[in-house]
Design a protein around this motif. Sequence first.
Motif: not given
Length: 160
Positions: A22-23, A30-33, A133-135, A154-156
């Motif tokens: 989970s961590r 968090l990296l996706c932000t 990744f890409a947003l 979507i997660n962001v």
Amino acid sequence: MSAGTGDAEGAEVIAAGLRDASRTRRVRALLCTAPLHELQASRAQRGGIFTQLDCYDLALGAIDFVVDKMGFDTGAEPEQVVEHLFSEIIDWVPDGDPDDAEAAARAINEVLIRPQRGLYSDADDPTRRPFDFALLREAPVPDGIQVVATDEAINVLVGA
């Protein structure tokens, strides 16, 4: 050792494994932000109209716009995303130069589409691993290209 104690130890090991997985998922989320933080933090270096913009709001709005388009169709046309950002920027800075607003819209769009790479470690292993990744992503469709939101986008949105 009693059976109850062994069961508790087993449950702790299972719980620790779940917590670690989970961590790791949360660190990757968090990296996706990072692209949003990059946009916001680099406003002064980008200069011009950027210094007056809230890039967090604009980027999230662009992702939301694409997600809405995906609900009705296969996504948004690339120029629709730029036009959406442009109109948001003009609303934000009504006396701004339209050429600067368009340049900012294209720069924000590019950051959202550009492939990104983050590094993370699992909780129980210090090895740094790449996470690509890409947003937003440009996807081929029969009549051209559509911009679609990725799972990471979507997660962001969900986490914002």
